[in-house]
Motif scaffolding. Sequence first.
Motif, PDB file in Angstrom:
ATOM      1  N   GLY A 347       0.862  -1.298  -0.057  1.00 55.34           N
ATOM      2  CA  GLY A 347      -0.088   0.031   0.044  1.00 55.34           C
ATOM      3  C   GLY A 347       0.842   1.357   0.076  1.00 55.34           C
ATOM      4  O   GLY A 347       0.534   2.283  -0.734  1.00 55.34           O
ATOM      5  N   THR A 371      -6.500   1.284   3.586  1.00 53.56           N
ATOM      6  CA  THR A 371      -6.400  -0.061   4.457  1.00 53.56           C
ATOM      7  C   THR A 371      -5.073  -0.382   4.261  1.00 53.56           C
ATOM      8  O   THR A 371      -4.516  -1.438   3.828  1.00 53.56           O
ATOM      9  CB  THR A 371      -7.468  -1.067   3.694  1.00 53.56           C
ATOM     10  N   ALA A 375      -1.783  -4.119  11.635  1.00 55.65           N
ATOM     11  CA  ALA A 375      -1.580  -3.479  13.035  1.00 55.65           C
ATOM     12  C   ALA A 375      -2.489  -2.311  13.344  1.00 55.65           C
ATOM     13  O   ALA A 375      -2.688  -2.459  14.672  1.00 55.65           O
ATOM     14  CB  ALA A 375       0.066  -3.080  12.944  1.00 55.65           C
TER      15      ALA A 375
HETATM   16  N1  BES Z   1      -3.815  -4.594   2.810  1.00 48.36           N
HETATM   17  C1  BES Z   1      -2.979  -4.785   4.009  1.00 48.36           C
HETATM   18  C2  BES Z   1      -3.539  -4.364   5.279  1.00 48.36           C
HETATM   19  C3  BES Z   1      -4.456  -5.045   5.902  1.00 48.36           C
HETATM   20  C4  BES Z   1      -4.570  -6.343   6.509  1.00 48.36           C
HETATM   21  C5  BES Z   1      -5.916  -4.569   5.931  1.00 48.36           C
HETATM   22  C6  BES Z   1      -5.719  -6.869   7.362  1.00 48.36           C
HETATM   23  C7  BES Z   1      -7.091  -5.245   6.601  1.00 48.36           C
HETATM   24  C8  BES Z   1      -6.766  -6.278   7.193  1.00 48.36           C
HETATM   25  C9  BES Z   1      -1.638  -4.456   3.835  1.00 48.36           C
HETATM   26  O1  BES Z   1      -1.154  -4.341   2.363  1.00 48.36           O
HETATM   27  C10 BES Z   1      -0.696  -5.430   4.231  1.00 48.36           C
HETATM   28  O2  BES Z   1      -0.588  -6.527   3.989  1.00 48.36           O
HETATM   29  N2  BES Z   1       0.135  -5.010   5.396  1.00 48.36           N
HETATM   30  C11 BES Z   1       0.935  -5.633   6.072  1.00 48.36           C
HETATM   31  C12 BES Z   1       2.168  -5.067   6.401  1.00 48.36           C
HETATM   32  C13 BES Z   1       3.196  -5.771   7.158  1.00 48.36           C
HETATM   33  C14 BES Z   1       3.765  -6.677   5.773  1.00 48.36           C
HETATM   34  C15 BES Z   1       4.529  -4.829   7.226  1.00 48.36           C
HETATM   35  C16 BES Z   1       0.212  -6.369   7.464  1.00 48.36           C
HETATM   36  O3  BES Z   1      -0.179  -5.528   8.034  1.00 48.36           O
HETATM   37  O4  BES Z   1       0.485  -7.535   7.663  1.00 48.36           O
END
Ligand code: BES
Length: 491
Positions: A347, A371, A375
Motif C-alpha cells: 500500500g 486500508t 497492525a
Molecule cells: N492490505 C493490507 C493491510 C490489511 C490487513 C488490511 C488486514 C486489513 C486487514 C496491507 O497491504 C498489508 O498486507 N500490510 C501488512 C504489512 C506488513 C507486511 C508490514 C500487514 O499489515 O500485515
Amino acid sequence: MKFQIKSDSISKLSADIIILVVNGRNKLCSSLGLSKIHQDNLNSIIKLDDIPQATGSVNIAPIQGAFKRVCFVRIQDQDDFGEEDLLKSAKNIIRAIKSIQCGTIVLPLNQFINKKINESTASKLFSRVAIDESYVINSLKSDKKTSKKNHMISFQVNKLDGNTIRLGIKEGQAIAEGMNLTKDLGNLPPNICTPTYLASQARKIAKDFKMKSTILNQKQIEKLKMGSFLSVAKGSRVEPKFIIIEHKKGKKLSKPIVLVGKGITFDAGGISLKPGAAMDEMKYDMCGAATVLGVMKTIGLLNLPINVVGLIPACENMPDGLAVKPGDIVKSMSGQTIEILNTDAEGRLVLCDALTYAERYKPETVIDIATLTGACVIALGHHASAVFSKNDNLANDLLEAGNKSIDKAWRMPLWDEYQPLLNSNFADIANIGGRAAGSITAACFLSRFTKKYSWAHIDIAGTAWNSGKDKGATGRPVSLLSQFLIHKTKK
Ligand code: BES
Ligand code: MN
Ligand code: ZN
C-alpha cells in the motif's frame, strides 16, 4: 427513501407510523400537540412498560386513529443527549420500520432537538441513516430480491424553518449516497472491480457532476517515473491505472485539498504471499480509493464551493514470475530508493508515488485514506479509524469531523523516534519496520514523501468493512471526510 417537511400540527396528520420519544420517566415530549384521545391511548401503552430502558431502544405498537402504529424510542434525558445517542436511535427506528410493512412515517423533529442537537444536525443524521440503513448489497445472486419498499419520512416541525432542515436533509442524503457508492465498489468481486473498473467509475462521476477526470495507463505512469507504484503492479497481468478526478468549484486561486486513496483491487501479498484464510477479504483493499470516489460523489451532489482533487493509484498485488521480490530495490517518483523487504507492504509503495504526484497541485492539504496495516486493526479494532499527522490543527479538524458525523477516528503518534526503524543498509528506506508499531512505521514511510505540504494519513483497515455474518463494506470514512469538507465551506 423520500423525505418531506410538514409544519401542520400532529393532530392534522396521518400515516402508517409515528415516531414518539419516551423519556426515562415514561413521559412523552410535552410540546407534541397530540389530541386527548391519542395522549390517553399512548399513555396506557407506555404504562405496559414494553420499552427497554437503554437510550435508543425502540418498540412498535398498534394504535387507534390517524396513525396505524407508533414507534416509541427511549431517550433517557431529552435535554442532554448528543449525536451518538441520536445516531443509535435513528438506526434502531429505521431498522424497526423496515421490519414491518409501512410506507409513510411521521417524525416530529422537535423531540430530538436540545442544546446539543439543532434542526439541521437532526434532519441530516436521520436522512443519512435512513438511506444508509436501506442499502442492499448489489449481489450477484441469481434470484434477485423483490424491489424494496418506498418509504416517505415526513419531518414534522412546529414552526417552519424549512431552509435549515431542507439543507440538513440534502447533506444527509448526499453523504449516504456517497457512502453507498463506496460500499458498492468495496463489495464488488475483484474480478469485476479492477483498476479499469475504478477508472470507469471516476469517469462516470466526472461526467455526472461536471468534474474533470484523467486516467493514466501503464505507459503514462512509466513516463512519470512512478517506479514504486509500478513495482507492485508488475506482479499482475491486469493493467494499473492512475486515476485523477478534479472538482473545481472553489475560488479560482484557492489551493485544492487533495485526497489520495489506496486502490489495491486485490492484495494477495505478492511473493510474500498471504495465508489462505479470509484472503477473499483483500478485495476490500481498494476501500481508500472507493472512499475518495464516494466523497467526490457527495461533494458533486452538494455542488460544494471548494477545490478538491482525488488521486487513486490502482493495481493488483499478485505473485507472478515477474513480480517484485523481497530484496529488490526500486526508485520512487521522488527519487528516493526503496528496499522491498516484504511485498505485502504494498500500500505504501503505491501511495508514495501518488503523494509525490500531489505536489504539482500546490495543495492546501493532502489526506490519504488507506486500508494500510493489519497492525491498525490490532491497535484500534473496528470502531475508530487511525489519524496520523504532524499538523495538530489538521488532525483535530479530522477528529472533530469524525465525532460530529459519528464516524470516529483516533489520533496516533507520528514521532521521529520511529523513523530509524525504516533504515536500510542498501537503499534510502526499507518498506517495512518490523513488528513493533506497524501502523506507525507505515505512516512514517509515507511521511517521507509529504515534506512539501500539510498532510494527514487515515488508516481504515479496521473500519472500512465488517467480517463474519455481516460481511460487507461500511462506507467509512465518507461521512467523516464529507463533514470535514462541508465544514471548510462554512468557515
Ligand atoms: N492490505 C493490507 C493491510 C490489511 C490487513 C488490511 C488486514 C486489513 C486487514 C496491507 O497491504 C498489508 O498486507 N500490510 C501488512 C504489512 C506488513 C507486511 C508490514 C500487514 O499489515 O500485515
Ligand atoms: Mn499487503
Ligand atoms: Zn494491502
